[in-house]
Enzyme design. Structure first.
Site, PDB file in Angstrom:
ATOM      1  N   CYS A  22     -17.395   2.457  12.647  1.00  0.00           N
ATOM      2  CA  CYS A  22     -15.988   2.053  12.573  1.00  0.00           C
ATOM      3  C   CYS A  22     -15.801   0.892  11.602  1.00  0.00           C
ATOM      4  O   CYS A  22     -14.760   0.774  10.970  1.00  0.00           O
ATOM      5  CB  CYS A  22     -15.460   1.696  13.947  1.00  0.00           C
ATOM      6  SG  CYS A  22     -16.559   0.623  14.869  1.00  0.00           S
ATOM      7  N   LYS A  79     -17.813   7.074  30.829  1.00  0.00           N
ATOM      8  CA  LYS A  79     -17.937   8.433  30.296  1.00  0.00           C
ATOM      9  C   LYS A  79     -18.476   8.387  28.858  1.00  0.00           C
ATOM     10  O   LYS A  79     -17.826   7.852  27.965  1.00  0.00           O
ATOM     11  CB  LYS A  79     -16.582   9.143  30.275  1.00  0.00           C
ATOM     12  CG  LYS A  79     -16.756  10.630  29.950  1.00  0.00           C
ATOM     13  CD  LYS A  79     -15.472  11.305  29.546  1.00  0.00           C
ATOM     14  CE  LYS A  79     -15.148  11.110  28.098  1.00  0.00           C
ATOM     15  NZ  LYS A  79     -16.094  11.766  27.176  1.00  0.00           N
ATOM     16  N   GLU A 114     -11.224  -0.527  20.933  1.00  0.00           N
ATOM     17  CA  GLU A 114     -11.947  -0.698  19.669  1.00  0.00           C
ATOM     18  C   GLU A 114     -11.776   0.601  18.910  1.00  0.00           C
ATOM     19  O   GLU A 114     -12.331   1.626  19.288  1.00  0.00           O
ATOM     20  CB  GLU A 114     -13.445  -0.931  19.917  1.00  0.00           C
ATOM     21  CG  GLU A 114     -13.765  -2.182  20.692  1.00  0.00           C
ATOM     22  CD  GLU A 114     -13.580  -3.454  19.883  1.00  0.00           C
ATOM     23  OE1 GLU A 114     -13.451  -3.368  18.641  1.00  0.00           O
ATOM     24  OE2 GLU A 114     -13.559  -4.530  20.498  1.00  0.00           O
ATOM     25  N   GLU A 127      -9.653   7.039   7.591  1.00  0.00           N
ATOM     26  CA  GLU A 127     -11.062   6.882   7.957  1.00  0.00           C
ATOM     27  C   GLU A 127     -11.766   8.229   7.802  1.00  0.00           C
ATOM     28  O   GLU A 127     -11.381   9.206   8.434  1.00  0.00           O
ATOM     29  CB  GLU A 127     -11.139   6.399   9.419  1.00  0.00           C
ATOM     30  CG  GLU A 127     -12.526   6.072   9.874  1.00  0.00           C
ATOM     31  CD  GLU A 127     -12.563   5.486  11.286  1.00  0.00           C
ATOM     32  OE1 GLU A 127     -11.927   6.066  12.195  1.00  0.00           O
ATOM     33  OE2 GLU A 127     -13.235   4.457  11.478  1.00  0.00           O
TER      34      GLU A 127
HETATM   35  P1  NAI Z   1     -12.259  10.572  20.096  1.00  0.00           P
HETATM   36  O1  NAI Z   1     -11.478   9.316  20.072  1.00  0.00           O
HETATM   37  O2  NAI Z   1     -11.583  11.844  20.462  1.00  0.00           O
HETATM   38  O3  NAI Z   1     -13.481  10.406  21.138  1.00  0.00           O
HETATM   39  C1  NAI Z   1     -13.966   9.174  21.644  1.00  0.00           C
HETATM   40  C2  NAI Z   1     -14.107   9.266  23.160  1.00  0.00           C
HETATM   41  O4  NAI Z   1     -12.832   9.430  23.761  1.00  0.00           O
HETATM   42  C3  NAI Z   1     -14.946  10.434  23.646  1.00  0.00           C
HETATM   43  O5  NAI Z   1     -15.712  10.024  24.753  1.00  0.00           O
HETATM   44  C4  NAI Z   1     -13.889  11.443  24.074  1.00  0.00           C
HETATM   45  O6  NAI Z   1     -14.349  12.354  25.031  1.00  0.00           O
HETATM   46  C5  NAI Z   1     -12.827  10.542  24.651  1.00  0.00           C
HETATM   47  N1  NAI Z   1     -11.465  11.104  24.674  1.00  0.00           N
HETATM   48  C6  NAI Z   1     -10.933  12.059  23.870  1.00  0.00           C
HETATM   49  N2  NAI Z   1      -9.642  12.298  24.203  1.00  0.00           N
HETATM   50  C7  NAI Z   1      -9.351  11.468  25.231  1.00  0.00           C
HETATM   51  C8  NAI Z   1      -8.182  11.224  26.012  1.00  0.00           C
HETATM   52  N3  NAI Z   1      -7.033  11.875  25.783  1.00  0.00           N
HETATM   53  N4  NAI Z   1      -8.224  10.291  26.986  1.00  0.00           N
HETATM   54  C9  NAI Z   1      -9.366   9.606  27.212  1.00  0.00           C
HETATM   55  N5  NAI Z   1     -10.503   9.790  26.523  1.00  0.00           N
HETATM   56  C10 NAI Z   1     -10.506  10.703  25.538  1.00  0.00           C
HETATM   57  O7  NAI Z   1     -12.980  10.716  18.704  1.00  0.00           O
HETATM   58  P2  NAI Z   1     -13.563  12.057  18.008  1.00  0.00           P
HETATM   59  O8  NAI Z   1     -12.577  13.178  18.151  1.00  0.00           O
HETATM   60  O9  NAI Z   1     -14.919  12.276  18.490  1.00  0.00           O
HETATM   61  O10 NAI Z   1     -13.595  11.609  16.477  1.00  0.00           O
HETATM   62  C11 NAI Z   1     -12.444  11.753  15.656  1.00  0.00           C
HETATM   63  C12 NAI Z   1     -12.365  10.626  14.671  1.00  0.00           C
HETATM   64  O11 NAI Z   1     -12.216   9.393  15.338  1.00  0.00           O
HETATM   65  C13 NAI Z   1     -13.594  10.421  13.815  1.00  0.00           C
HETATM   66  O12 NAI Z   1     -13.591  11.271  12.717  1.00  0.00           O
HETATM   67  C14 NAI Z   1     -13.478   8.978  13.440  1.00  0.00           C
HETATM   68  O13 NAI Z   1     -12.637   8.833  12.324  1.00  0.00           O
HETATM   69  C15 NAI Z   1     -12.843   8.353  14.637  1.00  0.00           C
HETATM   70  N6  NAI Z   1     -13.819   7.715  15.532  1.00  0.00           N
HETATM   71  C16 NAI Z   1     -13.926   6.372  15.494  1.00  0.00           C
HETATM   72  C17 NAI Z   1     -14.858   5.743  16.286  1.00  0.00           C
HETATM   73  C18 NAI Z   1     -14.999   4.283  16.265  1.00  0.00           C
HETATM   74  O14 NAI Z   1     -16.032   3.765  16.683  1.00  0.00           O
HETATM   75  N7  NAI Z   1     -14.005   3.550  15.829  1.00  0.00           N
HETATM   76  C19 NAI Z   1     -15.778   6.483  17.150  1.00  0.00           C
HETATM   77  C20 NAI Z   1     -15.543   7.904  17.160  1.00  0.00           C
HETATM   78  C21 NAI Z   1     -14.612   8.467  16.356  1.00  0.00           C
END
Ligand code: NAI
Ligand code: MG
Length: 478
Positions: free
Chosen positions: A289, A181, A255, A386
């Protein structure tokens, strides 16, 4: 003397975007029931309508992935699997321009980065893992060479195609089948990748792509037919997933976030270090990240570094991501921009000093100027949380021991940087730092052969290299 740059926009005519997409299940396009918009964050233009995957879409994808695992993929030799991976890698190279333009339109990152980093590295991940497919017995792994079966993969929006490559390439090389996804704001390159799978003649059902939001992701995590979950994203969601998976037999790699320390010792080569600081925090709008988001400067050189850094930041070109001269593109979404505003406002309120160069921002779309905060203490939220944007928090130190203590004073542990002329200093510091990836006199360098992952709240397990292969084989730690 300053020369003005003429605009050098990349043409978007190389990409064809459908007005609406379905899911890619069993090698075919399946219509979605409801849809949401994917926009270009630089202009707010609607690019396409993306299907919101339901639990039954996920169920169909898992069933087809299981069927493909049992009937075709697990029956192939490693050599045969490798041939498909080589084919996918070559097609990605052939269609590189299309992938780069599409990624830039959907994500907002500068074309210079999607063209020179995201797309070539994605192809490199497929080439690298293609080479391993028939050599798993010789990789010296501590696991078996048997795949888990069906893996569920959930990826973020900061490197949409590259994170897909990090997930799909090792999964296929080791003989697993996939339900993936993409993130809700950046599904388009994953959907183009589905076309590449068709073009490569990949057996049906080996790669399935279900688009959607967190509810779709949760349906993947909770599906009993999945053997392993691989997730990249926020630490909060990572914790939710860890809890959901704990009472099951699923394997899990995570990650998550970071707050990387970039440490500059007094003997560092200042001009090169300034370039490295800029690359560490302003690459990909700071949506990284492993970004070097905490600059930890030795006091003796702090003034000189900051003066040169500010002069360099005046030259950062912010604007149209499709322009080949652009250094800093658009923030990926209104939500992410709001988060950056919220955290930087906390920086002001808690007494840190904000500085930004005099750069004009476009009227439409989501933008944030490159920013540094000085006078930051370890207690400030901008030193602990972050921000995931083009914002650098600057701290100082007097002794090497103080630098290490400040660098390690974080719930995360993904990356760190060390700038010093002295090899012994670099080796000493790298042994003290609790971070999964440590760069010396460089930053944000990636290679498929190099394992990547974090300590503490930055996640579990490693991706890339031999370590990354193990995670997709039976016998791996949870
Ligand atoms: P997120 O963790 O909500 O989204 C990442 C992925 O997880 C997306 O595909 C989303 O649809 C999916 N997701 C969301 N809720 C889920 C659940 N309950 N179960 C399974 N999958 C789920 O991140 P978001 O809201 O886009 O960003 C928020 C913060 O997270 C950012 O401001 C940043 O600080 C951090 N982040 C860190 C990343 C990294 O590479 N370490 C990447 C993206 C965000
Ligand atoms: Mg988008």
């Amino acid at each position: 003397m300053n020369f003005e740059y003429a605009a050098a926009p990349e043409s978007r005519s190389v990409v064809k975007i459908d007005p609406e997409y379905g899911h890619f299940i069993n090698g075919k396009w399946v219509k979605g029931s409801t849809h949401f918009n994917s926009i270009n964050p630089a202009t707010e233009e609607v690019l396409s309508r993306i299907a919101l995957g339901t639990a039954s879409d996920v169920d169909a994808a898992v069933k087809t992935a299981r069927n493909a695992f049992d009937k075709s993929w697990s029956k192939l030799s490693g050599r045969e699997r490798g041939k498909y991976l080589f084919r996918i890698a070559r097609i990605m190279q052939e269609r590189a321009r299309e992938f780069a333009v599409l990624e830039t339109l959907d994500n907002g990152k500068p074309i210079r980065e999607s063209r020179d980093v995201d797309v070539p590295l994605s192809a490199a991940h497929f080439f690298y893992h293609a080479g391993w497919a028939d050599k798993l017995e010789y990789a010296g792994l501590e696991t078996t060479t048997a795949p888990h079966g069906v893996v569920g993969q959930i990826i973020p929006w900061n490197f949409p195609l590259l994170m897909l490559a990090w997930k799909v390439a090792p999964a296929l090389a080791t003989g697993n089948t996939v339900v993936l996804k993409p993130a809700e704001t950046t599904s388009l390159t994953a959907l183009l990748f589905a076309q590449v799978c068709q073009q490569a003649g990949l057996p049906e059902g080996v790669v399935n792509i279900v688009t959607g939001d967190g509810s779709t992701g949760a349906a993947i995590v909770n599906h009993p037919g999945i053997d392993k979950i691989a997730f990249t994203g926020s630490t909060d969601v990572g914790k939710l997933i860890a809890r959901a998976v704990a009472p099951t037999n699923k394997s899990l790699t995570l990650e998550l976030g970071g707050k990387g320390a970039n440490i500059v010792f007094g003997d560092a080569a200042i001009d090169e270090t300034v370039e490295g600081i800029v690359n560490g925090i302003f690459f990909n709008q700071g949506h990284v990240c492993c970004a070097g988001s905490r600059l930890i400067l030795q006091e003796s050189i702090a003034d000189e570094v900051l003066e040169k850094l500010k002069r360099r930041m005046e030259k950062i070109r912010v604007g149209d991501p499709l322009d080949k001269n652009t250094d800093l593109g658009a923030i990926n979404s209104a939500e992410q921009l709001a988060k950056i505003h919220e955290l930087t406002a906390a920086g002001d309120a808690e007494g840190a000093n904000r500085w930004t160069p005099s750069c004009a921002l476009p009227d439409k779309g989501f933008w944030f100027a490159p920013t540094i905060f000085t006078g930051v203490t370890q207690a400030h939220r901008i030193a602990r949380e972050e921000i995931f944007g083009p914002v650098l928090s600057v701290l100082t130190f007097r002794t090497p021991a103080e630098a290490i203590e400040k660098a390690n004073n974080t719930p995360f542990g993904l990356s760190a940087g060390i700038w010093s002329e002295k090899g012994s200093n670099i080796l000493w510091a790298s042994q003290q730092l609790r971070a999964g990836v440590i760069w010396a006199n460089t930053f944000n360098k990636f290679d498929p052969a190099s394992p990547f992952g974090g300590y503490k709240e930055s996640g579990w397990g490693r991706e890339g290299g031999r370590h990354g292969l193990s995670a997709y084989l039976k016998g791996s730690a949870k």
